[in-house]
Design an enzyme around this catalytic site. Sequence first.
Site, short mmCIF file in Angstrom:
data_model
loop_
_atom_site.label_atom_id
_atom_site.label_comp_id
_atom_site.label_asym_id
_atom_site.label_seq_id
_atom_site.Cartn_x
_atom_site.Cartn_y
_atom_site.Cartn_z
N GLY A 9 0.84 -1.20 0.00
CA GLY A 9 0.00 0.00 0.00
C GLY A 9 0.87 1.24 0.00
O GLY A 9 2.07 1.16 0.27
N CYS A 59 5.37 -6.18 1.56
CA CYS A 59 5.78 -4.77 1.49
C CYS A 59 5.13 -3.97 2.62
O CYS A 59 5.45 -4.19 3.78
CB CYS A 59 5.46 -4.22 0.11
SG CYS A 59 6.42 -2.76 -0.27
N TYR A 60 4.17 -3.10 2.32
CA TYR A 60 3.53 -2.36 3.41
C TYR A 60 2.93 -3.33 4.44
O TYR A 60 2.95 -3.06 5.65
CB TYR A 60 2.46 -1.41 2.86
CG TYR A 60 1.75 -0.63 3.93
CD1 TYR A 60 2.37 0.44 4.56
CD2 TYR A 60 0.46 -0.97 4.33
CE1 TYR A 60 1.73 1.15 5.57
CE2 TYR A 60 -0.19 -0.26 5.34
CZ TYR A 60 0.45 0.79 5.96
OH TYR A 60 -0.18 1.50 6.95
N HIS A 95 7.71 -7.98 -3.78
CA HIS A 95 6.35 -8.34 -4.27
C HIS A 95 6.38 -9.69 -4.99
O HIS A 95 6.79 -9.76 -6.14
CB HIS A 95 5.85 -7.26 -5.23
CG HIS A 95 5.48 -5.99 -4.54
ND1 HIS A 95 4.23 -5.79 -3.99
CD2 HIS A 95 6.20 -4.87 -4.28
CE1 HIS A 95 4.19 -4.59 -3.43
NE2 HIS A 95 5.37 -4.02 -3.59
N GLU A 115 3.86 -11.24 -6.05
CA GLU A 115 2.70 -11.38 -6.94
C GLU A 115 2.95 -10.85 -8.36
O GLU A 115 2.18 -11.13 -9.26
CB GLU A 115 1.49 -10.66 -6.33
CG GLU A 115 1.55 -9.13 -6.27
CD GLU A 115 2.32 -8.56 -5.08
OE1 GLU A 115 3.19 -9.28 -4.54
OE2 GLU A 115 2.09 -7.41 -4.70
N SER A 167 -27.12 -12.17 -23.11
CA SER A 167 -26.66 -11.14 -24.04
C SER A 167 -25.84 -11.74 -25.17
O SER A 167 -25.51 -11.04 -26.11
CB SER A 167 -25.79 -10.15 -23.28
OG SER A 167 -24.57 -10.79 -22.95
N GLY A 168 -25.51 -13.02 -25.05
CA GLY A 168 -24.58 -13.59 -26.03
C GLY A 168 -23.15 -13.52 -25.51
O GLY A 168 -22.25 -14.13 -26.07
N VAL A 212 -20.09 -14.02 -22.58
CA VAL A 212 -19.69 -15.22 -21.84
C VAL A 212 -20.23 -15.24 -20.41
O VAL A 212 -20.61 -16.28 -19.89
CB VAL A 212 -18.15 -15.41 -21.89
CG1 VAL A 212 -17.42 -14.23 -21.33
CG2 VAL A 212 -17.73 -16.66 -21.16
N ASP A 213 -20.33 -14.08 -19.78
CA ASP A 213 -20.70 -14.07 -18.37
C ASP A 213 -22.14 -14.50 -18.13
O ASP A 213 -22.42 -15.36 -17.30
CB ASP A 213 -20.44 -12.70 -17.75
CG ASP A 213 -19.03 -12.22 -18.05
OD1 ASP A 213 -18.14 -13.08 -18.09
OD2 ASP A 213 -18.83 -11.02 -18.26
N ALA A 238 -23.88 -16.16 -20.15
CA ALA A 238 -24.01 -17.54 -20.65
C ALA A 238 -23.58 -18.53 -19.58
O ALA A 238 -24.28 -19.51 -19.30
CB ALA A 238 -23.17 -17.72 -21.91
N LYS A 277 -12.34 -13.22 -14.63
CA LYS A 277 -12.77 -13.57 -15.99
C LYS A 277 -12.16 -14.89 -16.47
O LYS A 277 -12.85 -15.70 -17.08
CB LYS A 277 -12.33 -12.43 -16.93
CG LYS A 277 -12.86 -12.56 -18.33
CD LYS A 277 -14.25 -12.03 -18.40
CE LYS A 277 -14.80 -12.01 -19.79
NZ LYS A 277 -16.07 -11.29 -19.84
#
Length: 558
Positions: A100, A127-128, A214, A216, A268-269, A271-272, A274, A414
Amino acid sequence: MTRKTSKTKSHRLTTSDDLEVSAYLEIAKELQGEQSSSELESISKAKRETIVILDFGSQYSRLIARRIRECRVYCELIPFDTPWQKIANLKPKGFVLSGGPASVYDPGAPLAPIEIYGTGLPIMGICYGMQVITHQLGGKVTPGTKREYGHAVLHTGEDSYGLFSGLPASITVWMSHGDQIAALPQDFKPLAYTENSPTAVVSDGKKIFGLQFHPEVVHTPQGKAIIQNFLYNICGCHGKWTPSNFIQETVASIKNQVKGGKVICALSGGVDSAVAATLVHQAIGNQLTCIFVNNGLLRREEAERALNTFRNNLKMNVIYVDATDRFLVRLKGIIDPEQKRIRIGEEFIKVFEDEAVKLGKVDFLVQGTLYPDVIESTTPENKASSRIKTHHNVGGIPATMSLTLIEPLRYLFKDEVREVGLSLGLPEEMIWRQPFPGPGLAIRIIGEVTPERLEILRSSDWIVMSEIKKANLYRELWQSFAILTDVKSVGVMGDFRTYSYLVAVRAVTSHDAMTADWARLPYDLLARISNRIVNEVSGVNRVVYDITSKPPSTIEWE
Ligand code: XMP
């Protein structure tokens, strides 16, 4: 606030390509005073091995969550000041304290809930986060004599309690800090050092670790292995967060929640929605009714293909509404982009309502909200719906419909949604579809949207997409599409002079659509696209390629 003058960040976020649909419905639900149901969450969470990441505002906080999920461990990223009881309810197996921008010796510096130290659970401060641990457990943090930023070589000692298992004695890590540790808390000792940090990694020799670097970020090549060691060796996680476990858990929870109720979902067509609908369908079959509104602004064959998947392959109960005429009437004579969006949003809700009320009493509404939207929405002004609410003065779902939300993807990123979608047997074409804006082709037609102009754009867009797919570039690009401009220019075809439209081609690379770069498509590919468009699409005699990045441009032209 119009788009052109806006200095704030884009109001259109991108994690979900169905954001528009879900935001319209969320607005409707909010106007009606509905609450999201937490029942589903509590049922499925009880069994999960959960890591809690306390967010101190680092730009990398989300990356920590991504890495942990990549290790097949479930985690939640929550603000550092989340009330302790809420954190305890997640039944964590361990904590990560993120980096942070603050300094622990600043007045009012953000700190971790003191209770975490009494749990005896593993804690990893990054870190922080490491400075927070040091400060709260009685050590001393001071401003460093010089900032340490960039690559450093970390030398690990023999004893790492499993944190560096399987790693070489020296590894490259990524540092970004100003403060440093002047005195360790009692019983803490250094486990590793770099040239500038004698205490680059510290531990109490039991379960608490502080990392000055870090792990990550990609610049720490072995970072994921360190995170995995923390999760598996120290927290005792088993890596059970897999798509098939998720599906099993979620299907069971939805069954339990819905019981005999009736559920609707707007497809909506994308992916989410669906994946969300397919999960719910697996759980409760025909108690789910999906509504697919064709707003007449979709790409060629899009509605047909999606319908075919849902109805014929997945055997879902889908109400298909071709509302093209209704939308085109609302768009007649409209050239202002925000007006287009407003009218499309309003009409969508109206069409959806018209269909939904025909179903009689409905109990639940499925939405494809994703985790990044949830993280974004921790501050009220960032709520998905608020972002477009200012632009869409839409009505609410009728009061007779008392809907509870089902958001089965609420805790997925996603890429996890895609994995789940593939496991559920959804077609790759749908899973890997590039994001497509809710207002569809209307915001890719500069000027008035008419059936003729839509057809020109559809034909051009079809060529762009086919050629990009043929060149195997579709997945590499964030988005690639055609824009129909309102510019006409002079050309010559055979012996005739033409005066026809200019079509633009846009292809961008991006990670999250907040920034984007124009794609360096091969010249030959651009040539094929251009040739085919002017030869095959009547009404177009010139093609240009958009070579601006975002910022300063946006991805869409409107
Ligand atoms: P811009 O043009 O702001 O777009 O760089 C960023 C991302 O958002 C998508 N987009 C929209 N999505 N409704 C949506 O659902 C919209 O009105 C909208 N406008 C842009 C765009 O396709 C890109 O992925």
